[in-house]
Design a protein around this motif. Structure first.
Motif, PDB file in Angstrom:
ATOM      1  N   ASN A  21       3.204  11.631   8.621  1.00  0.00           N
ATOM      2  CA  ASN A  21       2.682  10.800   7.543  1.00  0.00           C
ATOM      3  C   ASN A  21       3.497  11.018   6.253  1.00  0.00           C
ATOM      4  O   ASN A  21       4.360  11.891   6.180  1.00  0.00           O
ATOM      5  CB  ASN A  21       1.180  11.057   7.317  1.00  0.00           C
ATOM      6  N   LYS A  22       3.185  10.172   5.284  1.00  0.00           N
ATOM      7  CA  LYS A  22       3.934  10.172   4.020  1.00  0.00           C
ATOM      8  C   LYS A  22       3.883  11.533   3.328  1.00  0.00           C
ATOM      9  O   LYS A  22       4.874  12.015   2.788  1.00  0.00           O
ATOM     10  CB  LYS A  22       3.318   9.081   3.118  1.00  0.00           C
ATOM     11  N   LYS A  23       2.720  12.174   3.370  1.00  0.00           N
ATOM     12  CA  LYS A  23       2.545  13.478   2.710  1.00  0.00           C
ATOM     13  C   LYS A  23       3.476  14.528   3.313  1.00  0.00           C
ATOM     14  O   LYS A  23       4.056  15.347   2.608  1.00  0.00           O
ATOM     15  CB  LYS A  23       1.088  13.949   2.842  1.00  0.00           C
TER      16      LYS A  23
ATOM     17  N   GLU B 106      10.028   9.649  -5.564  1.00  0.00           N
ATOM     18  CA  GLU B 106       9.160   8.490  -5.318  1.00  0.00           C
ATOM     19  C   GLU B 106       9.304   8.116  -3.844  1.00  0.00           C
ATOM     20  O   GLU B 106      10.421   7.908  -3.361  1.00  0.00           O
ATOM     21  CB  GLU B 106       9.604   7.331  -6.212  1.00  0.00           C
ATOM     22  N   VAL B 107       8.184   8.068  -3.138  1.00  0.00           N
ATOM     23  CA  VAL B 107       8.228   7.798  -1.697  1.00  0.00           C
ATOM     24  C   VAL B 107       7.562   6.463  -1.382  1.00  0.00           C
ATOM     25  O   VAL B 107       6.471   6.172  -1.878  1.00  0.00           O
ATOM     26  CB  VAL B 107       7.528   8.926  -0.901  1.00  0.00           C
ATOM     27  N   LYS B 108       8.237   5.671  -0.563  1.00  0.00           N
ATOM     28  CA  LYS B 108       7.674   4.404  -0.078  1.00  0.00           C
ATOM     29  C   LYS B 108       7.509   4.475   1.432  1.00  0.00           C
ATOM     30  O   LYS B 108       8.341   5.088   2.130  1.00  0.00           O
ATOM     31  CB  LYS B 108       8.615   3.229  -0.393  1.00  0.00           C
ATOM     32  N   THR B 109       6.469   3.833   1.920  1.00  0.00           N
ATOM     33  CA  THR B 109       6.257   3.730   3.360  1.00  0.00           C
ATOM     34  C   THR B 109       6.517   2.291   3.781  1.00  0.00           C
ATOM     35  O   THR B 109       6.034   1.363   3.124  1.00  0.00           O
ATOM     36  CB  THR B 109       4.798   4.083   3.713  1.00  0.00           C
ATOM     37  N   VAL B 110       7.292   2.112   4.826  1.00  0.00           N
ATOM     38  CA  VAL B 110       7.513   0.763   5.366  1.00  0.00           C
ATOM     39  C   VAL B 110       6.545   0.578   6.529  1.00  0.00           C
ATOM     40  O   VAL B 110       6.556   1.367   7.479  1.00  0.00           O
ATOM     41  CB  VAL B 110       8.967   0.571   5.858  1.00  0.00           C
ATOM     42  N   LYS B 111       5.704  -0.428   6.386  1.00  0.00           N
ATOM     43  CA  LYS B 111       4.689  -0.653   7.432  1.00  0.00           C
ATOM     44  C   LYS B 111       4.879  -2.019   8.069  1.00  0.00           C
ATOM     45  O   LYS B 111       5.105  -3.002   7.371  1.00  0.00           O
ATOM     46  CB  LYS B 111       3.288  -0.622   6.817  1.00  0.00           C
TER      47      LYS B 111
END
Lengths: 116, 116
Positions: A89-91, A110-115
């Motif tokens: 996961n992102k964390k 800065e973190v982005k998640t691509v879904k």
């Protein structure tokens, strides 16, 4: 029979602002090594390129997909792109980055998640 | 003096659902070659891996950053990840993918943009 369902693909991308740093291959490899260890990734192949302006691109093909790190020392920025077929996961991604960059003078991650 | 501004980094990611396809290296290279030509990308280095289940990972380090294509033939899915330090837009990325996959039996192409 072909399964038309989407495979488990997770993608996390980080933009890292950091104090002016020595964009050496050693630095980038150390960063990657910690992430690979923390996230329990398995490296299949590795490739790197050092650009004229001292930027580095380091690419790993993983058993789980890929990890790419770019550095832009002229802007004091690094970019990390992880695509994984695994249940991270992102964390966890951000935690591994913070661990890898501990005491490296990071201003922000800065973190982005691509879904999909 | 170091410029703390963010460099121009654009990232486009596509999930492609496609008819059951021959996930050969030739197929993936043809796809990449069309994208590289259409988007006027300059390849610096290239690396690929063929997995046991016939999935392929093809990676290009570009003068502009990176292009990675993964295939998941067991799911009839491909994944394309382009990071560029150039002024391309989402439409151009999607257009190049549709060109590369013309008459390949694509069901859908979903494109995401990563913005910082």
């Amino acid at each position: 029979m072909t399964n038309q369902s989407i495979p488990l693909i997770k993608q996390f991308v980080a933009l890292i602002k950091i104090k002016p740093f020595d964009s050496s291959l050693e630095f980038v490899e150390e960063l990657a090594d910690i992430m690979i260890s923390d996230l329990d990734l398995k490296v299949v192949k590795k490739m790197c390129h050092i650009f004229n302006l001292a930027g580095i691109t380091l690419v790993y093909i993983l058993a789980q997909s890929h990890l790419v790190i770019h550095t832009y020392p002229e802007n004091s920025v690094a970019h990390s792109d992880l695509v994984i077929c695994a249940n991270h996961n992102k964390k966890e991604f951000e935690k591994s980055l913070r661990h890898a960059l501990y005491e490296r003078g990071v201003y922000s991650i800065e973190v982005k998640t691509v879904k999909f």
